[in-house]
Motif scaffolding. Structure first.
Motif, PDB file in Angstrom:
ATOM      1  N   LEU A  63      -2.000  -0.780 -10.072  1.00  0.00           N
ATOM      2  CA  LEU A  63      -3.568  -1.081  -9.513  1.00  0.00           C
ATOM      3  C   LEU A  63      -3.819  -2.420  -9.792  1.00  0.00           C
ATOM      4  O   LEU A  63      -4.436  -3.004  -9.333  1.00  0.00           O
ATOM      5  N   LYS A 110       2.094   1.874  -3.390  1.00  0.00           N
ATOM      6  CA  LYS A 110       1.019   2.181  -4.235  1.00  0.00           C
ATOM      7  C   LYS A 110       0.282   3.802  -3.902  1.00  0.00           C
ATOM      8  O   LYS A 110      -0.356   4.489  -4.914  1.00  0.00           O
ATOM      9  N   SER A 111       0.575   3.997  -2.722  1.00  0.00           N
ATOM     10  CA  SER A 111      -0.194   5.385  -2.347  1.00  0.00           C
ATOM     11  C   SER A 111       0.828   6.717  -2.759  1.00  0.00           C
ATOM     12  O   SER A 111       0.363   7.698  -2.231  1.00  0.00           O
ATOM     13  N   TRP A 161       0.824  -1.345  -0.090  1.00  0.00           N
ATOM     14  CA  TRP A 161       0.203   0.035   0.018  1.00  0.00           C
ATOM     15  C   TRP A 161       0.904   1.301  -0.024  1.00  0.00           C
ATOM     16  O   TRP A 161       0.459   2.298  -0.484  1.00  0.00           O
TER      17      TRP A 161
END
Lengths: 287, 531
Positions: free
Chosen positions: B528, B388-389, B385
C-alpha cells in the motif's frame, strides 16, 4: 441500513429449512468451512475517509453495506471518489479512517483473506502486455490455485461467450481496449470470487459483449455473489441493479434499494441530477 | 508552422520533465516530489563527484608536467562516456513509443519528432561534457595561464563535443533497432545485438590503444606522446580539438565543431528517413487469432510469479541490455586471464597483492554493476494494480524478483568461476574465497537492489529508460555494490598478511548478516505504501 440477521427467532419447519439454506449460503460466501461469520454483508464499508495529500479530492465518511445477491451501482460525476472507493476496497489504496470488511474480514487486518474472495477490474484494464492472453489467465489461476480442469472449463466457457478464445494465444499488446476488458473480466471470473468490484465495466465493450456481461452479472448474483460497480450509464444501472449509491465530491448523497431511491415514476437520471444539484446549474446555464 | 518551431515545441516538451523537474515544480503529491528531489540530489552528487574526479585527474596531469594533454584527454573521456552510455539507450530513446501515436496524429514533420528527441539527448550529454571538461580546463587555465585565444577556442568548441559520440551511438542504436525490428523476438534481438555491439567496440578500442607494455626509464617524458598516440588511434577528433585549444587556434576549433555538427546532422537525417519504417516494424505486432483451448497446467504461486518475472525481463531490451552487460563483462574478464601472463600482471600491479586475491572482488564488482532487482519493482509500472489486488504477500512477490536475479546471474557466475579457476589455479583457502566472496556479494547486491528500489520506486513512468537508466534506485543499486567491492578490495590491501583469511571470513559473515537483515525488513513492507 440492512436488517440485522444475527438474531435467531423461533422458526417453523419450512422456515428452519430456509434458514439452513441461508446459513449454507453464508458459509459458502464467507469462506472457511464451518466458520460461519455473524455478518451477512458481503461488503461493509463504515465511515471510510480517504484524502490525497495536497488535494481536496477524496472520500469523507462513506458507509455502505452490500449483501450477497446485490448488484450495487455506484454513480457520481468524474472525480467524485468512485475509483478511490473501489481501490480502497480492493486493497490497492490505503485509507485514513474507517473500516472495510469483505465477507466479515477486515481488509487491513486480513488483506489476503479478503483478496481471496474478491476480484477487481479497473476502468482501464492494463493487463501484462508481455504475456499472451492464456498466459495471463493461467497466471491468475495459479495465484488462486484453481485446479487445471476447472480453469480450462471456465476459460473455455467465458472465452467462447466473449468470442475471444482464438485470440488467447496472442500477446496482450495486440489486443484492443475491448479485448483487454474482456480478458480482465474472464480473469476475474476464473477463480469464482464472491465479490466483484468493477470500475466502468461497460466502457469499450461491444454491444454483444455488454449484453453477455449483464447476463453474467445477473447469474453471478443469482448464485449468491455480490457486485459493486461504478458506471456512468444510468439506464443500465437502473435496469440491472437492485441497489444504488450516489456520491458527490467524496460524500454519499443517497443510497439504498433502487426502487426506494427512484420513488414513483422517476428515472435514475433525474434523481442523479437532482441529488447532485446539477439540474439547477444546467438549467440556469441553458436559460 | 515551420519545422524549426515544431522542433522548438517538441524539445520544450521533452525537456520540461528532465530529471523530474516538472514533478518537482507542479506535483502536489509529497511522495512524488520527494522522489524527484531525490533523483535531482543523486544527479547533483554524481556531478560533484565527476567534477572532483576530472579536476583531480587534471591536477595530476599538471603535476606530471602533462598539462598540454588535458584538453585532448578530457575530450576523449567525455566522448567515450557519452558514446558507451548512449549505445545502451540510443535505440530506445529515439524509437520510444510513449506519445508516438499522439504525435503521429498531429500535423508535425517526422524530422521534428526525431530532432525533438535528439535535443533532449544533446542537453543531457552536454551536461556530462561540461561536468568533465570545465573543471579540467579550469585546472589547465590555472596552471598554464593561457591567453584570450584559448578561451575563445574553448567557447567555439565545447558545445559540439557531445555531437560526434552521440552520432556514433545513435547510428549503432538505430542499426541494432532497425535489424531487430524485422525479427520475431524483437526485444531479445535488440538486447543481444546491443551487448554484442558494446563488446565489439570495447574489443576494438582495447586493441587499438594497446601499448607494448615496456617500461622505459624516461617514461614520464614519453607519456605525453604516448597519450596522444593512444588517443589518436581511438578517437582522433579529441586530439584535433585538444591541439586547437592548447594552441588557442579558434579557427581550427570552430572547424572541429562544424565538422561534428555536419556529421551529426547527416546521421540524424539518415535516421529520420528510416524512422517510420523502423517504428512500424518495431511496434506493429502480428496477431494470429488461431488459439484453441488445450490442456492447462497448474503451477505453484512462486513458480507463476517467477515465470512472470522472466517474461517481463526479456520483454524489455533496455532492461536486459543494461543488466546483462555486467555479468557478460565478468565472464569476459575472467576468460581474458587465461591469455595473459599472470606473473607479469602481478609485477605490474602498483601494490603488493596477488591477482588471485583481488579477482573475487573485481568479478563481484563487475557482475553487480546493475542488479535487476534495483529496477524490478519500478518495472511493474502501470501493472502494479494487478499485484496489489491479488492475494499475494509481499514476501512471495519479492522472493520471485530475487530468485529471477539470482537465476539470471547464476550461469554467468559459474562460467566466470570455471574460467578463473583455470586461469588462477588457486589452492586451499584462496579457492574458497574465489568461490565464496563473489557469491556473497552477488547475493547481497540482489537484496540491496530490492531494498533500494522499494525505497525509491517510480511507478508512473512513461519510458523504461527512465526506470533502468535514470532512476535513483538504478543509480544507487548499480553503484552501491560496485563501490562496496572496490572498498573491500582496498581494505584487503591494508590488512596484515596473516589476517587476510580472517578478514575475508568476517567480510562474508557481515555481508550475509546484512543481507539477511535487509531481507527480513523488505519482506515486511506493505505494498500500500509503494506508489
Amino acid at each position: 441500513m440492512p436488517p440485522d440477521t444475527t438474531t435467531q427467532p423461533e422458526l417453523g419447519p419450512d422456515q428452519a429449512l430456509l434458514a439452513r439454506e441461508k446459513r449454507k449460503l453464508i458459509r459458502d460466501i464467507t469462506g472457511a468451512a464451518g466458520d460461519i461469520h455473524r455478518e451477512v454483508n458481503m461488503l461493509t464499508i463504515e465511515h471510510l475517509t480517504k484524502h490525497y495529500k495536497g488535494s481536496e479530492k477524496g472520500i469523507t465518511d462513506l458507509s455502505l453495506h452490500i449483501r450477497p445477491g446485490d448488484i450495487f451501482a455506484f454513480i457520481g460525476h468524474n472525480g467524485a471518489g468512485k475509483t478511490t472507493t473501489l481501490k480502497c476496497i480492493a486493497g490497492i489504496l490505503g485509507f485514513d479512517t474507517g473500516t472495510i470488511r469483505v465477507g466479515g474480514r477486515d481488509i487491513l487486518e486480513d488483506s489476503m483473506g479478503c483478496k481471496q474472495m474478491l476480484a477487481y477490474i479497473p476502468d482501464n484494464p492494463d493487463v501484462y502486455e508481455y504475456l499472451t492472453g492464456i498466459q495471463y489467465l493461467n497466471f491468475i489461476a495459479d495465484i488462486f490455485r484453481v485446479p487445471a480442469d476447472l480453469r480450462r472449463e471456465r476459460i473455455g466457457k467465458y472465452g467462447d461467450a466473449f468470442e475471444i478464445t482464438p485470440s488467447l494465444g496472442d500477446l496482450v499488446s495486440t489486443y484492443s481496449h475491448g479485448m483487454k476488458q474482456k480478458l480482465a473480466i474472464i480473469s476475474a471470473l476464473v477463480h469464482r470470487p464472491r465479490l466483484l468490484l468493477l470500475d466502468e465495466p461497460f466502457v469499450g465493450l461491444d454491444p454483444k459483449a455488454s449484453v453477455i456481461l449483464k447476463d453474467i452479472m445477473r447469474s453471478f448474483c443469482g448464485d449468491g455473489g455480490a457486485i459493486f460497480f461504478s458506471t456512468h450509464v444510468l439506464d443500465v444501472a437502473e435496469r440491472l441493479c437492485n441497489k444504488v449509491a450516489i456520491i458527490k465530491d467524496g460524500t454519499l448523497v443517497t443510497s439504498g434499494d433502487m426502487e426506494k431511491v427512484l420513488g414513483e415514476g422517476e428515472s435514475l437520471e433525474s434523481i442523479f441530477m437532482e441529488v447532485t444539484g446539477q439540474r439547477d446549474c444546467i438549467s440556469r446555464e441553458i436559460l | 508552422m515551420g519545422v524549426l518551431t515544431q522542433i522548438r515545441l517538441l524539445a520544450k516538451l521533452e525537456l520540461c520533465n528532465m530529471f523530474g523537474l516538472n514533478v518537482l515544480r507542479f506535483s502536489r503529491d509529497g511522495k512524488a516530489k520527494k522522489r524527484a528531489g531525490g533523483m535531482l540530489a543523486v544527479v547533483a552528487v554524481l556531478s560533484v563527484l565527476l567534477v572532483f574526479y576530472t579536476g583531480g585527474l587534471s591536477y595530476g596531469l599538471v603535476w606530471m608536467g602533462l598539462a598540454a594533454a588535458i584538453p585532448a584527454y578530457l575530450t576523449a573521456v567525455a566522448s567515450l562516456l557519452i558514446f558507451f552510455f548512449g549505445l545502451l539507450k540510443a535505440g530506445s530513446a529515439i524509437y520510444r513509443r510513449d506519445g508516438f501515436e499522439i504525435l503521429c496524429s498531429l500535423p508535425l514533420s517526422q524530422a521534428a519528432v526525431i530532432w525533438g528527441r535528439f535535443v533532449r539527448m544533446y542537453v543531457e550529454n552536454l551536461l556530462v561534457t561540461l561536468a568533465v571538461l570545465l573543471p579540467g580546463l579550469g585546472v589547465y587555465a590555472w596552471a598554464v595561464r593561457p591567453g584570450l585565444p584559448f578561451y575563445l577556442a574553448a567557447l567555439m568548441a565545447i558545445w559540439a563535443v557531445p555531437l560526434l559520440p552521440m552520432a556514433g551511438a545513435a547510428l549503432v542504436g538505430a542499426l541494432v533497432t532497425g535489424i531487430s525490428s524485422r525479427m520475431r523476438h524483437k526485444s531479445l534481438a535488440v538486447s543481444v545485438l546491443s551487448v554484442a555491439a558494446v563488446l565489439a567496440i570495447l574489443y576494438g578500442v582495447s586493441r587499438l590503444s594497446a601499448m607494448d607494455g615496456s617500461v622505459e626509464p624516461d617514461m614520464l617524458r614519453k607519456l605525453s606522446d604516448s597519450i596522444f598516440r593512444g588517443l589518436e588511434k581511438v578517437y582522433p577528433p579529441a586530439v584535433w580539438l585538444g591541439m586547437a585549444l592548447v594552441r588557442g587556434d579558434w579557427a581550427r576549433s570552430l572547424g572541429c565543431a562544424m565538422l561534428s555538427l555536419a556529421v551529426f546532422s547527416l546521421v540524424a537525417a539518415g535516421i529520420s528517413c528510416s524512422f517510420h519504417r523502423i517504428v512500424r516494424h518495431l511496434y506493429g505486432s502480428l496477431a494470429r487469432h488461431d488459439y484453441e483451448m488445450g490442456d492447462l497446467k497448474e503451477g505453484s504461486v512462486l513458480g507463476a510469479l517467477c515465470g512472470r518475472e522472466f517474461k517481463r525481463y526479456f520483454a524489455s531490451s533496455v532492461y536486459v541490455t543494461n543488466t546483462i552487460i555486467g555479468p557478460v563483462m565478468g565472464c569476459i574478464l575472467s576468460g581474458a586471464l587465461l591469455f595473459v601472463d599472470l606473473d607479469s600482471v602481478t609485477g605490474q600491479l602498483p601494490l603488493p597483492v596477488k591477482v588471485c586475491s583481488l579477482a573475487p572482488f573485481v568479478l563481484a564488482g563487475v557482475m553487480c554493476m546493475m542488479p535487476t532487482t534495483s529496477a524490478s519493482v519500478s518495472m511493474e509500472g502501470k501493472y502494479w494494480w494487478i499485484v496489489k489486488s491479488l492475494p499475494l504477500s509481499a514476501k512471495s512477490v519479492l522472493d520471485a524478483k530475487l530468485l529471477m536475479n539470482l537465476f539470471l546471474i547464476l550461469p554467468f557466475y559459474l562460467l566466470a568461476e570455471v574460467l578463473l579457476l583455470l586461469a588462477l589455479k588457486p589452492g586451499g583457502l584462496e579457492l574458497l574465497w574465489l568461490l565464496l566472496v563473489p557469491a556473497v556479494l552477488i547475493l547481497f547486491s540482489c537484496v540491496y537492489g530490492l531494498a533500494v528500489n522499494l525505497r525509491f520506486p517510480v511507478m508512473d513512468w512513461e519510458s523504461e529508460v527512465s526506470v533502468v537508466k535514470q532512476s535513483v534506485s538504478a543509480l544507487l543499486g548499480g553503484m552501491g555494490v560496485f563501490l562496496l567491492s572496490f572498498l573491500c578490495a582496498a581494505a584487503l590491501l591494508i590488512v596484515p598478511e596473516g589476517y587476510t583469511d580472517i578478514f575475508r571470513a568476517a567480510l562474508c559473515g557481515a555481508l550475509l548478516l546484512a543481507a539477511a537483515l535487509l531481507y527480513a525488513r523488505v519482506i515486511k513492507i506493505s505494498f500500500l505504501n509503494v506508489t
